[in-house]
Design a protein around this motif. Sequence first.
Motif, short mmCIF file in Angstrom:
data_model
loop_
_atom_site.label_atom_id
_atom_site.label_comp_id
_atom_site.label_asym_id
_atom_site.label_seq_id
_atom_site.Cartn_x
_atom_site.Cartn_y
_atom_site.Cartn_z
N ASN A 194 0.72 -1.17 -0.16
CA ASN A 194 -0.10 -0.19 0.07
C ASN A 194 0.94 1.28 -0.08
N GLU A 195 0.53 2.24 -0.68
CA GLU A 195 1.26 3.43 -0.69
C GLU A 195 0.37 4.66 -0.35
N ILE A 196 1.25 5.76 0.34
CA ILE A 196 0.78 6.97 0.69
C ILE A 196 1.17 7.83 -0.57
N SER A 197 0.37 8.20 -1.32
CA SER A 197 0.80 8.85 -2.79
C SER A 197 0.98 10.19 -2.46
N ARG A 198 1.38 10.80 -3.58
CA ARG A 198 1.57 12.44 -3.59
C ARG A 198 -0.07 13.11 -3.41
N SER A 199 -1.06 12.44 -4.06
CA SER A 199 -2.30 12.93 -4.03
C SER A 199 -2.89 12.69 -2.56
N ASP A 200 -2.51 11.43 -1.79
CA ASP A 200 -2.79 11.57 -0.47
C ASP A 200 -2.22 12.55 0.27
N GLY A 201 -0.73 12.84 -0.16
CA GLY A 201 -0.09 14.11 0.72
C GLY A 201 -0.92 15.26 0.58
N ILE A 202 -1.34 15.60 -0.71
CA ILE A 202 -2.44 16.90 -0.84
C ILE A 202 -3.39 16.86 -0.05
N ILE A 203 -4.06 15.74 0.09
CA ILE A 203 -5.32 15.62 0.91
C ILE A 203 -4.85 16.07 2.32
N LEU A 204 -3.88 15.29 2.91
CA LEU A 204 -3.12 15.61 4.33
C LEU A 204 -2.92 16.94 4.36
N LEU A 205 -2.39 17.69 3.64
CA LEU A 205 -1.85 19.20 3.55
C LEU A 205 -3.31 19.88 3.59
N ILE A 206 -4.13 19.47 2.92
CA ILE A 206 -5.65 20.43 2.67
C ILE A 206 -6.24 20.26 3.96
N GLY A 207 -6.13 18.85 4.43
CA GLY A 207 -6.56 18.83 6.10
C GLY A 207 -5.85 19.63 7.13
N PHE A 208 -4.48 19.78 7.03
CA PHE A 208 -3.84 20.47 8.02
C PHE A 208 -4.13 22.11 7.77
N VAL A 209 -4.33 22.60 6.45
CA VAL A 209 -4.82 23.96 6.14
C VAL A 209 -6.26 24.19 6.92
N ALA A 210 -7.12 23.16 6.92
CA ALA A 210 -8.31 23.36 7.36
C ALA A 210 -8.30 23.38 8.93
N PHE A 211 -7.36 22.70 9.62
CA PHE A 211 -7.18 22.83 11.09
C PHE A 211 -6.74 24.01 11.55
N MET A 212 -5.58 24.60 10.67
CA MET A 212 -5.05 25.97 11.05
C MET A 212 -6.15 26.87 10.82
N VAL A 213 -7.09 26.90 9.87
CA VAL A 213 -8.01 27.92 9.68
C VAL A 213 -9.05 27.99 10.68
N THR B 42 -8.57 26.70 13.65
CA THR B 42 -8.03 27.09 14.99
C THR B 42 -8.05 28.58 15.09
N PHE B 43 -7.70 29.32 14.01
CA PHE B 43 -7.35 30.67 14.11
C PHE B 43 -8.75 31.33 14.42
N GLN B 44 -9.93 30.69 13.50
CA GLN B 44 -11.17 31.44 13.59
C GLN B 44 -11.62 31.19 15.17
N MET B 45 -11.51 29.77 15.85
CA MET B 45 -11.84 29.95 17.20
C MET B 45 -11.09 30.91 18.11
N ALA B 46 -9.84 30.83 17.78
CA ALA B 46 -9.10 32.07 18.66
C ALA B 46 -9.62 33.31 18.53
N ALA B 47 -10.08 33.71 17.38
CA ALA B 47 -10.41 35.16 17.02
C ALA B 47 -11.75 35.45 17.50
N LYS B 48 -12.46 34.19 17.47
CA LYS B 48 -13.92 34.09 18.12
C LYS B 48 -13.81 34.30 19.45
N ASP B 49 -12.96 33.85 20.20
CA ASP B 49 -12.80 33.88 21.45
C ASP B 49 -12.13 34.97 22.11
#
Length: 330
Positions: free
Chosen positions: A132-151, A153-160
């Motif tokens: 089984n392989e963690i491909s470049r497309s899988d990596g892009i999915i993971l990075l998109i998830g990371f960006v979503a997590f950062m967005v 977190t910042f929204q929650m911090a700003a809201k609070d």
Amino acid sequence: MTLFNIGLIVVGIILVIWGADRMTDGASKLARDMRVPEIVIGLTIVAAGTSAPELFVSLMSALKGTPDLAVGNVIGSNIFNTLLIVGCSAAVAPIAVAPNTVKKDIPFAIGASLLLFMLCADDMGSVHLWGNEISRSDGIILLIGFVAFMVYTFQMAAKDGKLDFLDEELGVEREKPKKDYTHLWRNLFWIGLGLGCLIVGSHIFVNGATYVAYRFGIRQSVVGLTIVAGGTSLPELATSVVAAYKGRSAMAIGNVIGSNVFNILLILGITSVVHPMRIMGITIVDLMMMLISIGLMWIFAITKYFVSRREGWVLILTFMGYMGWLLYLL
């Protein structure tokens, strides 16, 4: 020769940990001099600094053709963080957990773990994940998830209303900071030196660990899940246990959640985009233990919004049981 390579592993760990500490410290001071909000420092510089050992070791492992060390490092680090770090911290002093952490942050970490599980376990017909392989497309999915997590977190911090400048901590009125090129160059020096130690240390560490695994016939995935994961997670373990001893154990949960999310979404995301990783030794059991560990911590936290000493020992014993399983496979 074997003792020499074991020595390389120790030297590599020391360089990686020291380099991460120097880089994080220099970057934090630089950000504070530039009056960057504290929450930004915590979410970017400090978080990236504590995850830097895992990033460089995983990236170097993938580039050197030992992907099991890279994937095992991340999975093992998350298990190590959740079971041993939280367990030891709770054993020292019960850990209070904020309701928002229980309702939002931990579920996000569970979601990241499930995402990795699905990307790795394409074929559920076998316990092993050979090929089984963690491909470049899988990596892009993971990075998109990371960006979503950062967005998120910042929204929650700003809201609070937490995005405030460090006026009280700096003890000055809000004004344009004076330029101090002495401090600037000093901080840049420590950032560069720390980064260099991370690169050199991870290179030495991976070479030593790979040789030892080959010499004793140990699967690289087991080395990644144990020695490599434990070595790169030592900064988090020391920080959390000391904090618990000083009565500030609540930070351990945030440290673990942030580290786990960074490890999966950012580190594996970057590593697989740079060099796709074919999984050869990680098993369904390893992935399940990663999910069980974060789920167990969530169950303990959601009951009374704290992890007790008894629950901490349950986490520690679970970790010991998993290590016993890995030793049995040898």
